[in-house]
Design an enzyme around this catalytic site. Sequence first.
Site, PDB file in Angstrom:
ATOM      1  N   TYR A   1      -1.357  -0.320  11.238  1.00  0.00           N
ATOM      2  CA  TYR A   1      -1.612  -0.990   9.943  1.00  0.00           C
ATOM      3  C   TYR A   1      -0.458  -0.731   8.974  1.00  0.00           C
ATOM      4  O   TYR A   1       0.143  -1.675   8.431  1.00  0.00           O
ATOM      5  CB  TYR A   1      -2.936  -0.509   9.335  1.00  0.00           C
TER       6      TYR A   1
ATOM      7  N   LYS B   1       2.392  -3.267   7.295  1.00  0.00           N
ATOM      8  CA  LYS B   1       2.572  -3.486   5.848  1.00  0.00           C
ATOM      9  C   LYS B   1       4.016  -3.145   5.434  1.00  0.00           C
ATOM     10  O   LYS B   1       4.609  -3.825   4.602  1.00  0.00           O
ATOM     11  CB  LYS B   1       1.573  -2.640   5.045  1.00  0.00           C
TER      12      LYS B   1
ATOM     13  N   THR C   1       0.826  -1.208   0.000  1.00  0.00           N
ATOM     14  CA  THR C   1       0.000   0.000   0.000  1.00  0.00           C
ATOM     15  C   THR C   1       0.864   1.263   0.000  1.00  0.00           C
ATOM     16  O   THR C   1       1.990   1.248   0.519  1.00  0.00           O
ATOM     17  CB  THR C   1      -0.897  -0.004   1.256  1.00  0.00           C
ATOM     18  N   ASP C   2       0.295   2.343  -0.521  1.00  0.00           N
ATOM     19  CA  ASP C   2       1.008   3.631  -0.482  1.00  0.00           C
ATOM     20  C   ASP C   2       1.162   4.148   0.951  1.00  0.00           C
ATOM     21  O   ASP C   2       1.987   5.014   1.216  1.00  0.00           O
ATOM     22  CB  ASP C   2       0.311   4.681  -1.353  1.00  0.00           C
ATOM     23  N   GLU C   3       0.365   3.587   1.892  1.00  0.00           N
ATOM     24  CA  GLU C   3       0.421   4.088   3.273  1.00  0.00           C
ATOM     25  C   GLU C   3       1.777   3.851   3.921  1.00  0.00           C
ATOM     26  O   GLU C   3       2.091   4.475   4.937  1.00  0.00           O
ATOM     27  CB  GLU C   3      -0.672   3.441   4.132  1.00  0.00           C
TER      28      GLU C   3
HETATM   29  P1  NAD Z   1     -10.084  -6.829   2.971  1.00  0.00           P
HETATM   30  O1  NAD Z   1     -10.003  -6.488   4.418  1.00  0.00           O
HETATM   31  O2  NAD Z   1     -11.333  -6.540   2.216  1.00  0.00           O
HETATM   32  O3  NAD Z   1      -9.788  -8.387   2.765  1.00  0.00           O
HETATM   33  C1  NAD Z   1      -8.768  -9.054   3.463  1.00  0.00           C
HETATM   34  C2  NAD Z   1      -8.955 -10.547   3.255  1.00  0.00           C
HETATM   35  O4  NAD Z   1      -7.867 -11.206   3.911  1.00  0.00           O
HETATM   36  C3  NAD Z   1     -10.241 -11.102   3.870  1.00  0.00           C
HETATM   37  O5  NAD Z   1     -10.862 -11.990   2.964  1.00  0.00           O
HETATM   38  C4  NAD Z   1      -9.774 -11.841   5.112  1.00  0.00           C
HETATM   39  O6  NAD Z   1     -10.598 -12.925   5.471  1.00  0.00           O
HETATM   40  C5  NAD Z   1      -8.400 -12.301   4.663  1.00  0.00           C
HETATM   41  N1  NAD Z   1      -7.491 -12.543   5.798  1.00  0.00           N
HETATM   42  C6  NAD Z   1      -7.276 -11.736   6.866  1.00  0.00           C
HETATM   43  N2  NAD Z   1      -6.393 -12.318   7.708  1.00  0.00           N
HETATM   44  C7  NAD Z   1      -6.044 -13.503   7.149  1.00  0.00           C
HETATM   45  C8  NAD Z   1      -5.148 -14.541   7.530  1.00  0.00           C
HETATM   46  N3  NAD Z   1      -4.459 -14.485   8.672  1.00  0.00           N
HETATM   47  N4  NAD Z   1      -5.017 -15.600   6.712  1.00  0.00           N
HETATM   48  C9  NAD Z   1      -5.718 -15.682   5.547  1.00  0.00           C
HETATM   49  N5  NAD Z   1      -6.597 -14.747   5.150  1.00  0.00           N
HETATM   50  C10 NAD Z   1      -6.741 -13.654   5.933  1.00  0.00           C
HETATM   51  O7  NAD Z   1      -8.832  -6.106   2.320  1.00  0.00           O
HETATM   52  P2  NAD Z   1      -8.689  -5.429   0.872  1.00  0.00           P
HETATM   53  O8  NAD Z   1      -9.129  -4.028   0.944  1.00  0.00           O
HETATM   54  O9  NAD Z   1      -9.221  -6.337  -0.152  1.00  0.00           O
HETATM   55  O10 NAD Z   1      -7.085  -5.407   0.764  1.00  0.00           O
HETATM   56  C11 NAD Z   1      -6.383  -6.536   0.257  1.00  0.00           C
HETATM   57  C12 NAD Z   1      -4.884  -6.236   0.281  1.00  0.00           C
HETATM   58  O11 NAD Z   1      -4.598  -5.086  -0.503  1.00  0.00           O
HETATM   59  C13 NAD Z   1      -4.334  -5.956   1.674  1.00  0.00           C
HETATM   60  O12 NAD Z   1      -3.076  -6.553   1.775  1.00  0.00           O
HETATM   61  C14 NAD Z   1      -4.209  -4.445   1.722  1.00  0.00           C
HETATM   62  O13 NAD Z   1      -3.170  -4.056   2.578  1.00  0.00           O
HETATM   63  C15 NAD Z   1      -3.880  -4.138   0.271  1.00  0.00           C
HETATM   64  N6  NAD Z   1      -4.294  -2.803  -0.208  1.00  0.00           N
HETATM   65  C16 NAD Z   1      -5.585  -2.391  -0.038  1.00  0.00           C
HETATM   66  C17 NAD Z   1      -5.966  -1.147  -0.552  1.00  0.00           C
HETATM   67  C18 NAD Z   1      -7.382  -0.640  -0.400  1.00  0.00           C
HETATM   68  O14 NAD Z   1      -7.647   0.507  -0.742  1.00  0.00           O
HETATM   69  N7  NAD Z   1      -8.335  -1.444   0.064  1.00  0.00           N
HETATM   70  C19 NAD Z   1      -5.039  -0.355  -1.224  1.00  0.00           C
HETATM   71  C20 NAD Z   1      -3.721  -0.814  -1.359  1.00  0.00           C
HETATM   72  C21 NAD Z   1      -3.364  -2.054  -0.865  1.00  0.00           C
HETATM   73  O1  DAU Z   2      -4.062   4.072   0.621  1.00  0.00           O
HETATM   74  C1  DAU Z   2      -4.337   2.709   0.602  1.00  0.00           C
HETATM   75  C2  DAU Z   2      -5.105   2.325   1.836  1.00  0.00           C
HETATM   76  O2  DAU Z   2      -6.428   2.836   1.655  1.00  0.00           O
HETATM   77  C3  DAU Z   2      -5.147   0.824   2.077  1.00  0.00           C
HETATM   78  O3  DAU Z   2      -3.845   0.388   2.361  1.00  0.00           O
HETATM   79  C4  DAU Z   2      -6.070   0.484   3.258  1.00  0.00           C
HETATM   80  O4  DAU Z   2      -6.192  -0.920   3.377  1.00  0.00           O
HETATM   81  C5  DAU Z   2      -7.439   1.072   2.971  1.00  0.00           C
HETATM   82  O5  DAU Z   2      -8.284   0.843   4.068  1.00  0.00           O
HETATM   83  C6  DAU Z   2      -7.329   2.568   2.696  1.00  0.00           C
HETATM   84  O6  DAU Z   2      -6.929   3.282   3.908  1.00  0.00           O
HETATM   85  P1  DAU Z   2      -7.595   4.684   4.330  1.00  0.00           P
HETATM   86  O7  DAU Z   2      -7.398   4.854   5.766  1.00  0.00           O
HETATM   87  O8  DAU Z   2      -7.138   5.774   3.428  1.00  0.00           O
HETATM   88  O9  DAU Z   2      -9.148   4.347   3.945  1.00  0.00           O
HETATM   89  P2  DAU Z   2     -10.506   4.657   4.698  1.00  0.00           P
HETATM   90  O10 DAU Z   2     -11.596   4.305   3.739  1.00  0.00           O
HETATM   91  O11 DAU Z   2     -10.537   4.084   6.062  1.00  0.00           O
HETATM   92  O12 DAU Z   2     -10.457   6.240   4.844  1.00  0.00           O
HETATM   93  C7  DAU Z   2     -10.333   7.093   3.696  1.00  0.00           C
HETATM   94  C8  DAU Z   2     -10.322   8.523   4.207  1.00  0.00           C
HETATM   95  O13 DAU Z   2     -11.632   8.837   4.731  1.00  0.00           O
HETATM   96  C9  DAU Z   2      -9.360   8.791   5.359  1.00  0.00           C
HETATM   97  O14 DAU Z   2      -8.875  10.119   5.245  1.00  0.00           O
HETATM   98  C10 DAU Z   2     -10.236   8.675   6.612  1.00  0.00           C
HETATM   99  C11 DAU Z   2     -11.570   9.198   6.115  1.00  0.00           C
HETATM  100  N1  DAU Z   2     -12.768   8.631   6.767  1.00  0.00           N
HETATM  101  C12 DAU Z   2     -12.886   7.274   6.797  1.00  0.00           C
HETATM  102  C13 DAU Z   2     -14.003   6.684   7.361  1.00  0.00           C
HETATM  103  C14 DAU Z   2     -14.134   5.186   7.417  1.00  0.00           C
HETATM  104  C15 DAU Z   2     -13.766   9.451   7.272  1.00  0.00           C
HETATM  105  O15 DAU Z   2     -13.661  10.704   7.215  1.00  0.00           O
HETATM  106  N2  DAU Z   2     -14.862   8.874   7.843  1.00  0.00           N
HETATM  107  C16 DAU Z   2     -15.006   7.517   7.924  1.00  0.00           C
HETATM  108  O16 DAU Z   2     -16.022   7.058   8.482  1.00  0.00           O
END
Ligand code: NAD
Ligand code: DAU
Length: 338
Positions: free
Chosen positions: A149, A153, A124-126
């Site tokens: 988190y 990562k 992730t970019d985080e």
């Molecule tokens: P998500 O939370 O929707 O899904 C995570 C999945 O991992 C779930 O199906 C969960 O059951 C499974 N899981 C959790 N712990 C586990 C374990 N110990 N063993 C096996 N399975 C397990 O997450 P997402 O948003 O789909 O993100 C997927 C990946 O992409 C993550 O690694 C996250 O860091 C990365 N990522 C997410 C975003 C985003 O915006 N959502 C952006 C960049 C990178």
């Molecule tokens: O940048 C990639 C990341 O994006 C991934 O690595 C993470 O898995 C994914 O969860 C996401 O992280 P963020 O923290 O950026 O996403 P989130 O949707 O939780 O929040 C997006 C923005 O919105 C952040 O500035 C917090 C804000 N927010 C979020 C929620 C849930 C609110 O203002 N209110 C809310 O209720």
Amino acid sequence: MRLMVTGGAGFIGSNFIKYILREHPDYSILNFDKLTYAGNLDNLSDIEDNPNYEFIQGDIADLKGVKEAVGSGVDAIVNFAAESHVDRSLDNPSVFIITNVLGTQVLLDAASEFNVQRFVQVSTDEVYGSLGSEGFFRETTPLDPNSPYSASKASADLLAISYYRSFKMPVVITRCSNNYGPYQFPEKLIPLFITNAMDDKPLPVYGDGKYIRDWIHVEDHCRAVDLVMHKGQPGEVYNVGGESERENLWITDFILDYFEKPQSLITHVKDRPGHDRRYAIDCSKIKNDLGYELKIDLETGLKETIDWYKNNRQWWEKIRSGEYLKYYEKHYLQREKI
Ligand code: NAD
Ligand code: DAU
């Protein structure tokens, strides 16, 4: 090619599995997922009978289960499995360390033992921390995570690179910005706000709402992971971004306008501790080196996503009636308004 996709029952993993089965119909997929609160087999109901798809419920931190799965013969591992929600990492960091750090190391060990030909670490970019009003994250930007988190990562990324450097494991890493699209768990900003707006519930904006994220449609992310899996150079990191930076309030207004709902639904609530102000990705490396192109612009993708949540109420209502309700009550109903 037989792919092991971990975390394939989550948001991005389930979209990725469908993407691969569509784009590479001759590949077979082993989905290895623990089915935490975020894992949902409903996400895969349309492909569960595909003969090229197989599911194993397992934990990436469990060496025995992982070895059995990897030892069944896989050519590549794509590691999506993670605890992924920043707010939850502030409540309970340990599970993030167990899954995101230890789990990645266990997978790397098994991949090394069974000589897996490709290991894609989906990051992730985080991991880069937060930007001021100027500049972009590049692959060379130092890691500077701010939440448990993102620290977990970043640790996983370092471990993955170390297996390349020490054991010549063919590891590639993607670092993507914020995804949106169908099947995203409704604790994240976009699905939470869409589903709340539909039901006339408050939209809890953290702090001043001027935090900036770079939004990418999940399909564009899946295409990037596929490309890096096939063409990325071992040991390299590839940033992936949507080139669509927006303030959270812009996203909020877009959703409210779409439903013709009033601004009075916006509720400014207490800020997230350590909240990263701005993310922005420079993805020229994946474009120049691998020929990557973005296909879905934010406004079109957002409208399609809103329509998906409108047409799939059953999917998210089922989630909301379960464990998520307790989390929602703690985080939002008891959260201070400002
Ligand atoms: P998500 O939370 O929707 O899904 C995570 C999945 O991992 C779930 O199906 C969960 O059951 C499974 N899981 C959790 N712990 C586990 C374990 N110990 N063993 C096996 N399975 C397990 O997450 P997402 O948003 O789909 O993100 C997927 C990946 O992409 C993550 O690694 C996250 O860091 C990365 N990522 C997410 C975003 C985003 O915006 N959502 C952006 C960049 C990178
Ligand atoms: O940048 C990639 C990341 O994006 C991934 O690595 C993470 O898995 C994914 O969860 C996401 O992280 P963020 O923290 O950026 O996403 P989130 O949707 O939780 O929040 C997006 C923005 O919105 C952040 O500035 C917090 C804000 N927010 C979020 C929620 C849930 C609110 O203002 N209110 C809310 O209720």
